[in-house]
Write an enzyme that holds these catalytic residues in place. Structure first.
Site, mmCIF file in Angstrom:
data_model
loop_
_atom_site.group_PDB
_atom_site.id
_atom_site.type_symbol
_atom_site.label_atom_id
_atom_site.label_comp_id
_atom_site.label_asym_id
_atom_site.label_seq_id
_atom_site.Cartn_x
_atom_site.Cartn_y
_atom_site.Cartn_z
ATOM 1 C CG ASP A 67 -3.984 -15.039 28.093
ATOM 2 O OD1 ASP A 67 -5.230 -14.961 28.045
ATOM 3 O OD2 ASP A 67 -3.252 -14.680 27.157
ATOM 4 C CG ASP A 136 4.005 -8.631 21.298
ATOM 5 O OD1 ASP A 136 3.114 -9.464 21.011
ATOM 6 O OD2 ASP A 136 4.362 -8.406 22.470
ATOM 7 C CG HIS A 138 1.151 -11.728 22.410
ATOM 8 N ND1 HIS A 138 1.175 -10.637 23.249
ATOM 9 C CD2 HIS A 138 -0.123 -11.796 21.962
ATOM 10 C CE1 HIS A 138 -0.032 -10.096 23.304
ATOM 11 N NE2 HIS A 138 -0.833 -10.782 22.524
ATOM 12 C CD GLU A 143 3.838 -9.928 25.445
ATOM 13 O OE1 GLU A 143 3.715 -10.189 24.243
ATOM 14 O OE2 GLU A 143 3.199 -9.015 26.010
HETATM 15 P P1 PGA Z 1 -6.890 -8.835 19.890
HETATM 16 O O1 PGA Z 1 -5.708 -9.493 20.706
HETATM 17 O O2 PGA Z 1 -7.792 -9.955 19.491
HETATM 18 O O3 PGA Z 1 -7.550 -7.904 20.865
HETATM 19 O O4 PGA Z 1 -6.281 -8.149 18.725
HETATM 20 C C1 PGA Z 1 -5.067 -10.597 20.205
HETATM 21 C C2 PGA Z 1 -4.007 -11.096 21.169
HETATM 22 O O5 PGA Z 1 -3.382 -10.276 21.849
HETATM 23 O O6 PGA Z 1 -3.793 -12.308 21.213
#
Ligand code: PGA
Length: 257
Positions: A67, A136, A138, A143
């Site tokens: 992404d 959350d 994702h 999302e």
């Molecule tokens: P993080 O993010 O590794 O910074 O916890 C994970 C994600 O949002 O996929």
């Protein structure tokens, strides 16, 4: 789904690096799916070390990132282009022409997303997809409510994701609210997925994703339906798993061959 519980962040990073290395040595022209965020930094550091000290070569590898924030130029310090250069690409030898990160400045987003999907297909599909998990639930920026068969497209981030990612931005900067992201269906097409998560903050959502219902409200839960997923987490992130003893039991008795 295999669940591997390790003592801490460094051990999680090493086990994830072992899987990447195993593939790259077996299939030097493999296609890697790469993730950003805090979690994969240790994995990337370990890959850089193995490249520099142990001659692990990525000269034939192709990569596709999950992404990118919409509206950030590749040279913006918080863009995922910039992150990937800093944390991995500048230190290993994946050829420039083989690295793909979604274009946060794409004008015709729909057309651009289709071409990204086609590029992945033309490359032969993703052999190994690295994933983190958001607070959350994702995977990539899919999302809650994302279709479980979605393809690469633009998504609007949740308030929780924006809050979580604020830590990477300067005080006076605003976190973009849109992103171009591979879809859940795009990720599910990968031949092997590895999801890494560490820290107590992730314990609740890891349990929901691994042991809760498969639901678009926690898009990581769809990995329960993926034919080959390896989840690598530390003790803290494993805290709320009901079956943690069984996962350890399996790992200690992993059949060889
Ligand atoms: P993080 O993010 O590794 O910074 O916890 C994970 C994600 O949002 O996929």
């Amino acid at each position: 789904m295999e669940v591997i519980i390790q003592a801490d962040y460094d051990a999680v990073s090493r086990v994830a690096a072992d899987l990447v290395e195993e593939l790259v040595r077996k299939k030097p022209d493999c296609v890697l799916g790469l993730a950003t965020g805090g979690t994969p930094v240790g994995l990337y550091q370990e890959l850089i070390r193995r490249h520099q000290e142990e001659k692990l070569s990525f000269s034939k590898v192709t990569s596709f990132n999950l992404d990118e924030y919409y509206g950030l130029t590749p040279d913006h310090p918080q863009s995922y282009h910039y992150f990937m250069n800093e944390e991995l690409f500048d230190h290993i030898n994946i050829p420039k022409k083989n690295r793909h990160v979604p274009d946060g400045m794409a004008k015709n987003v729909e057309k651009w997303c289709k071409s990204y999907e086609n590029k992945i297909k033309r490359a032969g599909g993703i052999d190994l997809q690295v994933l983190g998990i958001g607070g959350d639930g994702h995977i990539a920026f899919n999302e809650p409510g994302s279709s479980l068969v979605s393809r690469t497209r633009m998504k609007t981030l949740t308030e929780e994701t924006i809050r979580d990612n604020k830590r990477f931005f300067n005080k006076n900067e605003t976190v973009p609210i849109h992103a171009i992201t591979m879809g859940v269906g795009t990720i599910m097409d990968a031949k092997h997925c590895i999801m890494i998560a560490t820290g107590e903050k992730k314990a609740k959502i890891v349990a929901a994703a691994l042991e809760g219902p498969v639901t678009s409200q926690v898009t990581a839960s769809v990995l329960q339906m993926h034919p080959k997923t390896t989840v690598i987490i530390d003790e803290a992130a494993a805290k709320k798993l009901k079956n943690h003893k069984y996962y350890r039991w399996c790992y200690d008795r992993k059949p060889t061959g």
